[in-house]
Design an enzyme around this catalytic site. Sequence first.
Site, short mmCIF file in Angstrom:
data_model
loop_
_atom_site.label_atom_id
_atom_site.label_comp_id
_atom_site.label_asym_id
_atom_site.label_seq_id
_atom_site.Cartn_x
_atom_site.Cartn_y
_atom_site.Cartn_z
N HIS A 12 -49.72 3.15 -35.97
CA HIS A 12 -48.33 3.60 -36.15
C HIS A 12 -47.40 2.42 -36.39
O HIS A 12 -46.33 2.56 -36.98
CB HIS A 12 -47.87 4.42 -34.94
CG HIS A 12 -47.62 3.60 -33.70
ND1 HIS A 12 -48.65 3.10 -32.93
CD2 HIS A 12 -46.48 3.19 -33.11
CE1 HIS A 12 -48.15 2.41 -31.92
NE2 HIS A 12 -46.83 2.45 -32.00
N ARG A 13 -47.78 1.27 -35.88
CA ARG A 13 -47.12 0.01 -36.18
C ARG A 13 -48.20 -0.99 -36.59
O ARG A 13 -49.29 -0.97 -36.02
CB ARG A 13 -46.36 -0.55 -34.96
CG ARG A 13 -45.14 0.27 -34.53
CD ARG A 13 -43.97 -0.01 -35.45
NE ARG A 13 -42.74 0.62 -34.99
CZ ARG A 13 -41.85 0.05 -34.19
NH1 ARG A 13 -42.06 -1.18 -33.75
NH2 ARG A 13 -40.75 0.68 -33.83
N LYS A 17 -53.11 -5.03 -32.60
CA LYS A 17 -53.16 -6.22 -31.75
C LYS A 17 -54.08 -5.97 -30.56
O LYS A 17 -54.02 -4.92 -29.93
CB LYS A 17 -51.75 -6.54 -31.22
CG LYS A 17 -51.66 -7.89 -30.54
CD LYS A 17 -51.51 -8.97 -31.58
CE LYS A 17 -51.52 -10.36 -30.98
NZ LYS A 17 -52.87 -10.80 -30.60
N LYS A 41 -49.62 -0.40 -24.08
CA LYS A 41 -49.04 -1.63 -23.53
C LYS A 41 -47.99 -2.21 -24.49
O LYS A 41 -46.91 -2.61 -24.06
CB LYS A 41 -50.16 -2.64 -23.28
CG LYS A 41 -49.73 -3.89 -22.54
CD LYS A 41 -50.90 -4.86 -22.36
CE LYS A 41 -51.97 -4.28 -21.48
NZ LYS A 41 -53.03 -5.29 -21.19
N ASP A 46 -41.99 -2.70 -26.03
CA ASP A 46 -41.33 -2.79 -27.33
C ASP A 46 -41.84 -3.93 -28.20
O ASP A 46 -41.07 -4.62 -28.88
CB ASP A 46 -39.81 -2.91 -27.16
CG ASP A 46 -39.19 -1.63 -26.63
OD1 ASP A 46 -39.58 -0.55 -27.09
OD2 ASP A 46 -38.33 -1.71 -25.73
N LYS A 53 -58.80 -3.73 -30.21
CA LYS A 53 -59.61 -4.50 -29.26
C LYS A 53 -60.93 -4.84 -29.93
O LYS A 53 -61.40 -4.11 -30.82
CB LYS A 53 -59.88 -3.71 -27.98
CG LYS A 53 -60.17 -4.59 -26.77
CD LYS A 53 -58.92 -5.31 -26.29
CE LYS A 53 -59.20 -6.12 -25.03
NZ LYS A 53 -57.95 -6.74 -24.54
N SER A 309 -47.89 -13.40 -27.38
CA SER A 309 -48.65 -13.36 -28.63
C SER A 309 -47.75 -12.90 -29.78
O SER A 309 -47.86 -13.42 -30.91
CB SER A 309 -49.85 -12.42 -28.50
OG SER A 309 -50.91 -13.03 -27.82
#
Length: 419
Positions: A12-13, A17, A41, A46, A53, A309
Amino acid sequence: MIKGYRSQHSRHRLPCKGGIRFSSEVDLQEVEALAALMTYKCAVVDVPFGGGKGGIMINPKDWTEAELERITRRFTLELCQKNFIGPGVDVPAPDVGTGPREMGWIADTYRNFNPQDVNGAGCVTGKALSLGGVRGRNEATGLGVYYGVREFLSFPEVQKKINHHGKVEDSSVIIQGFGNVGYWAAKFFEANGAKVIGIVEHDVAAYNKAGLDIEQLSLWRKEHGSFKGFAGAQIVNDPMSLLEAECDVLIPAALERQVGLKNAHRIKAKLIGEAANGPLTPGADEVLLKNGTVIVPDLLLNAGGVCVSYFEWAKNLSHLRFGRMNKRWDERSKGQLLALVEGNAGRPLSEVERRQLIHGAEEHELVYSGLEDTMIVACNETRQTANAKNIDYRTAALTNSINKIAASLSGSGSIFTHA
């Protein structure tokens, strides 16, 4: 044949990560579950990433450095071939069994296969400073744990529930795990006036009711490989028993499922901060909540790593060190203002006082500031949802995450379907 995995839970974004771990316990289900946790998370704090993963099913201790480099580079090559890595696609990070060395190998492999990508350094985070890393990344998760616990202790309803004075100073803390997260969490609690009375490791635990000297304990362990023989503490041969000792704050910062139904009813800590992923089983969580323990959930409390990060990724895309453009300007502006104040007050400041007042922010100070603001906002959002809906903090954090993900998906619509 060596098995490796990479999972993308939500896009969705972008980019996705999540860390890459080297462990003999890695399997597909674990990687998929941790990718889902990363989605929530990132949303709760935000950070504009989807969840991912990865893992390779090896014990890094069984392999030489040269062999680990070959394994890491081959895994990266597979990711490149399948379009599962890139600064706008999927950005790995360190996890269990990996660190800046492995991230450097990944970045170099990606750049060799994508030499035209000017943002190639942003394909992975957790790198060494010389390879585009950011100052403050190493201690980020432990610092985030400190900020999160500090915020929850400051809430009046938490103070009333656990009968606590609400300050980190003079609070007693027990930490399980003395790796990167546990060490830095202990350092920040100690530096801000807390008494770290116990550190639990896999073989033994160190206990001192008056407070441990964290740096001396760390140096002893590095030299001797264990806490055994350390003069500044009582050595507990049954380390898990120390989790059940009296304390204000318990920080499990080691492995999953450390508190279960077998020991949950014996936990005496007033507040538990989940620095590890999933240190409490669902059954233990239920027992502790019934006993009135405040639990700060992992998806919120250990998000410091992914926050910083994010800062490193942003630094790589901007190709500019934080503070480089404005540090000296800020110092000159403050110096001019200070000169006016000195003239009106009729008393010049000493050189030490002047330097302290006009000091411009270094990169690590900006990173600390950004992380602190992120944790304060996320903790307060979680608190507000918990109070409004009369639910526990874990459920509140998940509720906020899901609502933010839903808002992102509904706001962007769909290019291929129509309502």
